[in-house]
Design a protein around this motif. Structure first.
Motif, PDB file in Angstrom:
ATOM      1  N   GLY A  80       0.751  -1.242   0.000  1.00 10.19           N
ATOM      2  CA  GLY A  80       0.000   0.000   0.000  1.00 10.19           C
ATOM      3  C   GLY A  80       0.778   1.287   0.000  1.00 10.19           C
ATOM      4  N   LEU A  81       2.095   1.269   0.254  1.00  6.99           N
ATOM      5  CA  LEU A  81       2.833   2.515   0.415  1.00  6.99           C
ATOM      6  C   LEU A  81       4.133   2.459  -0.362  1.00  6.99           C
ATOM      7  N   ARG A  82       4.499   3.577  -0.985  1.00  5.93           N
ATOM      8  CA  ARG A  82       5.743   3.688  -1.735  1.00  5.93           C
ATOM      9  C   ARG A  82       6.521   4.912  -1.246  1.00  5.93           C
ATOM     10  N   THR A  83       7.852   4.781  -1.188  1.00  6.09           N
ATOM     11  CA  THR A  83       8.736   5.895  -0.868  1.00  6.09           C
ATOM     12  C   THR A  83       9.623   6.155  -2.070  1.00  6.09           C
ATOM     13  N   GLU A  84       9.571   7.377  -2.580  1.00  2.00           N
ATOM     14  CA  GLU A  84      10.348   7.748  -3.761  1.00  2.00           C
ATOM     15  C   GLU A  84      11.587   8.534  -3.338  1.00  2.00           C
ATOM     16  N   PHE A  85      12.716   8.210  -3.985  1.00  2.00           N
ATOM     17  CA  PHE A  85      13.986   8.906  -3.759  1.00  2.00           C
ATOM     18  C   PHE A  85      14.323   9.667  -5.044  1.00  2.00           C
ATOM     19  N   TRP A  86      14.273  11.002  -4.990  1.00  2.00           N
ATOM     20  CA  TRP A  86      14.604  11.838  -6.138  1.00  2.00           C
ATOM     21  C   TRP A  86      16.053  12.296  -6.005  1.00  2.00           C
ATOM     22  N   ASP A  87      16.894  11.830  -6.897  1.00  2.00           N
ATOM     23  CA  ASP A  87      18.320  12.102  -6.841  1.00  2.00           C
ATOM     24  C   ASP A  87      18.650  13.319  -7.703  1.00  2.00           C
ATOM     25  N   TYR A  88      19.155  14.386  -7.055  1.00  2.00           N
ATOM     26  CA  TYR A  88      19.554  15.594  -7.781  1.00  2.00           C
ATOM     27  C   TYR A  88      21.074  15.778  -7.788  1.00  2.00           C
ATOM     28  N   GLY A  89      21.819  14.714  -7.566  1.00  2.00           N
ATOM     29  CA  GLY A  89      23.277  14.848  -7.582  1.00  2.00           C
ATOM     30  C   GLY A  89      23.819  14.933  -6.172  1.00  2.00           C
ATOM     31  N   GLU A  90      24.651  15.918  -5.921  1.00  2.00           N
ATOM     32  CA  GLU A  90      25.265  16.062  -4.607  1.00  2.00           C
ATOM     33  C   GLU A  90      24.210  16.315  -3.538  1.00  2.00           C
ATOM     34  N   GLY A  91      24.498  15.818  -2.322  1.00  2.00           N
ATOM     35  CA  GLY A  91      23.580  16.007  -1.217  1.00  2.00           C
ATOM     36  C   GLY A  91      22.556  14.890  -1.143  1.00  2.00           C
ATOM     37  N   PRO A  92      21.726  14.910  -0.114  1.00  2.00           N
ATOM     38  CA  PRO A  92      20.709  13.871   0.041  1.00  2.00           C
ATOM     39  C   PRO A  92      19.682  13.909  -1.092  1.00  2.00           C
ATOM     40  N   ASP A  93      19.062  12.750  -1.334  1.00  2.00           N
ATOM     41  CA  ASP A  93      17.908  12.706  -2.235  1.00  2.00           C
ATOM     42  C   ASP A  93      16.720  13.366  -1.538  1.00  2.00           C
ATOM     43  N   VAL A  94      15.782  13.853  -2.316  1.00  2.00           N
ATOM     44  CA  VAL A  94      14.515  14.345  -1.766  1.00  2.00           C
ATOM     45  C   VAL A  94      13.554  13.161  -1.721  1.00  2.00           C
ATOM     46  N   THR A  95      12.988  12.888  -0.565  1.00  2.00           N
ATOM     47  CA  THR A  95      12.173  11.681  -0.384  1.00  2.00           C
ATOM     48  C   THR A  95      10.690  12.037  -0.214  1.00  2.00           C
ATOM     49  N   PHE A  96       9.850  11.223  -0.851  1.00  2.00           N
ATOM     50  CA  PHE A  96       8.392  11.383  -0.799  1.00  2.00           C
ATOM     51  C   PHE A  96       7.762  10.054  -0.417  1.00  2.00           C
TER      52      PHE A  96
END
Length: 836
Positions: A648-664
């Protein structure tokens, strides 16, 4: 039937007590009603009962009780299985040979085979199907059948079918000698007609596949039979296109004149009135579906109290009415309409939407697919717009399933050893062998470099084949557009899918067809502008955006132009308080110093903002969502990875390069997502140091290396001399030209002086001179190649450091790493003695 409280005080015979216990166990839940089919099934079951045996008092009592029990059971949709089992107990045991099942067909068009649905004409009430009461008469006993248990459909006229295939064979493919075999899956009804056609196996030639799907409905079969009764079933059939033999005289083939494809017109003045802002006219789909539904519902007296036909068609209860009671009454009216008007798909469309809004996706999909069967049946009342809407609704449901597996994967727990990120305390996932979401999120914000290495090396994408769901989904959307080229939702889904793959030329072509078919729908213009911006044609993109914005309602237009996602909180608050012309001037002042290529007539940063806003608005259900704001601020991520937590649940990792990914986090079947608590804190901190970026998807802007010399005359005037070379990437030949510009900006980023020139696009050294006004703070040197949409830019502080309070005549500024407009880096400035 009497109230059960009275019935409980009476001692029942054992047989009836067993029946009573089973019926009492029935629980009510709101599901699609199969009342008409249930009535027909019970009628058939009773017709097949043998004559009662003399002396069978208990069975006679049970038979006599059916009439009363039936009316209660039919009001409870979930009672279907229990009643059928109960009727089976009334039959004497028979030694029947096993009846083989019809061949199972797995269709790429439908994610699962359609259930065998009894014809609506057989769904009559039991009182009319079984005259003379329920006790049964001798005439109701089934006649003996001596033939084969099962026969399968056979082609009725093979010669006619082959002639139809030859007529459908595309002439260009015949001339080219291209043939092949297309496997199709056909739903053949009990009359031998082809009600539904799906692609089973491709020939590898798209033109042949399309021709096979067009010609297959013309085939006629002898229907399948079970125990002598005609039944509907799936049929696998090969459509064979045989090219003419080598050396054949191609003059016998029909001549096909070459024609130019239609050119999409300019809509700068011809946009139809309903797209000029305000409230749009009802779409053809909504209008025609409403008319068909009104015809199917007829003069049903309950309609007046249920609300408007449009509300019923949408499946939403009017305000002030109890939703559960309203849905029950509407479903009952729609089921009656289905029986009353068996060739009308509008009641199935409305009931499917009703079930979808209840969250009953499987039931909704079956209803949409039954609606497609009706809409594609010969003699049906469906228009192309209704057929398109049914395809679209079905594709939207499949999309929800596909979203659950899109970019899905996992990381082995052993890839995240505890000593590699000592600060991360979470150790979840060791028992399953895979790292938990909590552990991945902890590593992301505490040890981002280590997690990036792990994800790059060890992320395992899911082995589930989501490609099939995607193919069926896109096939449904394409079928919708083929039926009605102006269908808004289906066009958007197809074009966004192409955009996700970076197929910008196809997005542009598809968007233009959409604009043509819809007579200028703003969404088609917006998608066209997005494609042009991605192709480096920013001037054309800006024109499409401006035209589209002029046709949108004010609220939607303001949402796309809104720049709050790029602003820190205090500035965002001030922006919100502006209105009208003041807000437009505010946006222009904001974007002016961010223009990455001053030599062009358009501000690429402002156009890039609109391109991102269009995608966020259409893909994430709005710009002002968490995902929409991040997309507008930072653009497309380099990589998107998704980790699941159960079903039922998904966590997305958006990778923009340096630094942490943005997670949803998001539900598995939804595109709406929210920042995780950790991401919300990280993004808030990031805005203060890195508010937004220009990105790499728009016009390319590369560094321009050069030497800047500042000389100051005795009268205090300053002159800047720039020495640089034309970059190899921009030297495309003497047939092209380069725009060269030197700009001086004040402390607010506004242009105070500019000089422009044009030279052939060849490699050469350049020496440029310009006078520097006192207000000049920043020097910008640009070389722009319009043919390839690329620029090289040197951006440097225009002021020299003074020695002992006085400027020398030999101040030199060297720039090895020029600043980009939105870069947070600082270039190195050195003073050296100059020898000219």
């Amino acid at each position: 039937m009497k109230d059960k409280s009275e019935h409980d005080r009476v001692s029942l015979p054992p047989d009836l007590a067993e029946v009573d216990a089973e019926l009492s166990s029935i629980s009510y839940e709101e599901r699609p009603s199969f009342g008409p089919e249930l009535e027909a099934e019970l009628a058939r079951a009773w017709r097949e009962l043998p004559p009662p045996h003399a002396g069978s008092t208990a069975r006679q009592l049970m038979a006599a009780g059916v009439a009363g029990l039936l009316m209660v059971a039919l009001g409870v949709p979930s009672a279907r299985a229990s009643l059928v089992r109960w009727v089976d107990t009334l039959r004497p045991e028979q030694n029947l040979a096993a009846v083989p099942e019809a061949p199972a067909a797995v269709s790429p068009f439908f994610a699962e085979p359609l259930p065998e649905i009894p014809t609506e004409s057989s769904s009559t009430f039991l009182s009319t199907a079984v005259p003379g009461g329920l006790a049964g008469e001798e005439s109701l006993a089934p006649a003996g059948y001596e033939g084969p248990e099962v026969t399968f459909p056979e082609l009725a006229d093979r010669a006619e079918a082959e002639a139809a295939i030859l007529r459908a064979y595309p002439d260009p493919l015949q001339r080219a000698g291209m043939g092949g075999t297309v496997g199709v899956l056909l739903w053949v009804d009990e009359f031998g007609r082809v009600d539904l056609v799906n692609l089973g196996s491709s020939s590898g030639v798209a033109g042949l596949d399309a021709a096979a799907l067009r010609v297959a409905p013309a085939f006629r079969f002898t229907p399948a039979r079970r125990r002598g009764q005609a039944v509907a079933t799936w049929v696998e059939f090969d459509v064979v296109f045989r090219p003419p033999p080598l050396g054949a005289d191609d003059t016998e083939l029909p001549e096909v004149a070459e024609v130019d494809p239609p050119v999409a017109p300019s809509f700068e003045v011809d946009v139809v009135p309903e797209w000029r802002g305000g409230v749009a006219l009802p779409s053809p789909v909504q209008r025609e579906a409403g008319e068909l539904l009104s015809a199917a519902l007829g003069d049903d007296p309950t309609i007046a109290r249920l609300g408007s036909v449009d509300r019923i068609l949408a499946g939403d209860a009017p305000s002030g009415m109890a939703p559960t009671a309203w849905r029950s009454a509407v479903a009952d009216a729609l089921e009656k309409a289905m029986v009353r008007d068996p060739d009308n798909p509008a009641p199935l469309l409305a009931l499917g939407r009703l079930r979808r809004n209840q969250g009953l996706r499987t039931e909704a999909r079956v209803l949409f697919e039954r609606g497609l069967q009706r809409a594609m049946r010969d003699g049906g009342t469906a228009s192309p717009t209704i057929l398109a809407e049914l395809h679209y609704e079905r594709g939207s449901l499949i999309k929800q399933t596909w979203m659950g597996s899109r970019n899905l994967g996992r990381v082995p727990a052993e890839a995240l050893p505890g000593d590699a990120c000592a600060a991360a305390r979470s150790s979840g996932g060791a028992a399953s062998g895979y790292a938990s979401v909590d552990r991945l999120v902890a590593w992301n914000y505490l040890c981002p470099a280590e997690l990036r290495r792990v994800l790059t090396e060890s992320f395992e994408f899911s082995t589930r084949d989501d490609g099939r769901d995607h193919a069926v989904m896109m096939g449904s959307f394409r079928s919708a557009v083929e039926a009605y080229p102006g269908h808004v939702g289906a066009n958007i889904e197809i074009l966004l899918g192409l955009a996700d793959d970076g197929r910008w030329v196809e997005v542009l072509e598809g968007a233009r067809r959409f604009v043509w078919a819809s007579q200028g729908h703003p969404y088609g213009l917006l998608l066209s502008g997005m494609a042009l911006q991605r192709m480096g044609r920013s001037e054309e993109a800006d024109g499409q955006f401006r035209l589209a914005l002029g046709g949108l309602p004010e609220v939607e237009r303001d949402a796309l132009e809104d720049v709050r996602a790029l602003l820190p909180a205090p500035e965002a608050d001030r922006y919100v308080r502006t209105m009208g012309a003041e807000r437009v001037a505010w946006r222009n002042r904001f974007f002016e110093p961010l223009d990455p290529i001053l030599s062009t007539e358009v501000n690429e940063r402002a156009t890039e903002h609109l391109a991102r806003a269009v995608y966020a608005h259409l893909r994430f259900s709005g710009v002002d969502t968490d995902a929409g704001r991040i997309w507008v601020r930072y653009g497309r991520p380099d990589v998107i990875r998704v980790v699941g937590e159960g079903a039922g649940l998904r966590t997305e990792f958006w990778d923009y390069g340096e630094g942490p990914d943005v997670t949803f986090q998001r539900p598995a079947t939804s595109v709406r997502m929210d920042l995780t608590p950790e991401a919300r804190v990280y993004v808030r901190d990031l805005v203060s140091v890195y508010p937004h970026r220009y990105g790499a998807e728009a016009r390319s802007v590369g560094p321009l290396e050069g030497q800047v010399v500042r000389t100051t005359g005795a009268d205090g005037t300053a002159e800047l001399r720039i020495r640089t070379d034309v970059p190899t990437a921009l030297a495309t030949g003497v047939a092209d030209s380069l725009d060269v510009g030197v700009f001086l900006l004040d402390e607010d980023g506004r242009t105070v002086s500019e000089s422009r020139g044009r030279i052939p696009a060849t490699e050469r050294p350049l020496t440029l001179r310009v006078s520097a006004p006192a207000a000049a703070r920043t020097l910008v040197v640009e070389i722009f190649n319009a043919a390839v949409g690329q620029a090289a830019v040197l951006r440097q502080d225009a002021r020299a450091e003074a020695t002992d309070g006085a400027a020398s005549e030999g101040d030199i500024m060297l720039s090895a790493t020029p600043l980009r407009p939105d870069s947070a880096a600082a270039s190195t400035v050195r003073r050296e003695s100059a020898e000219d």
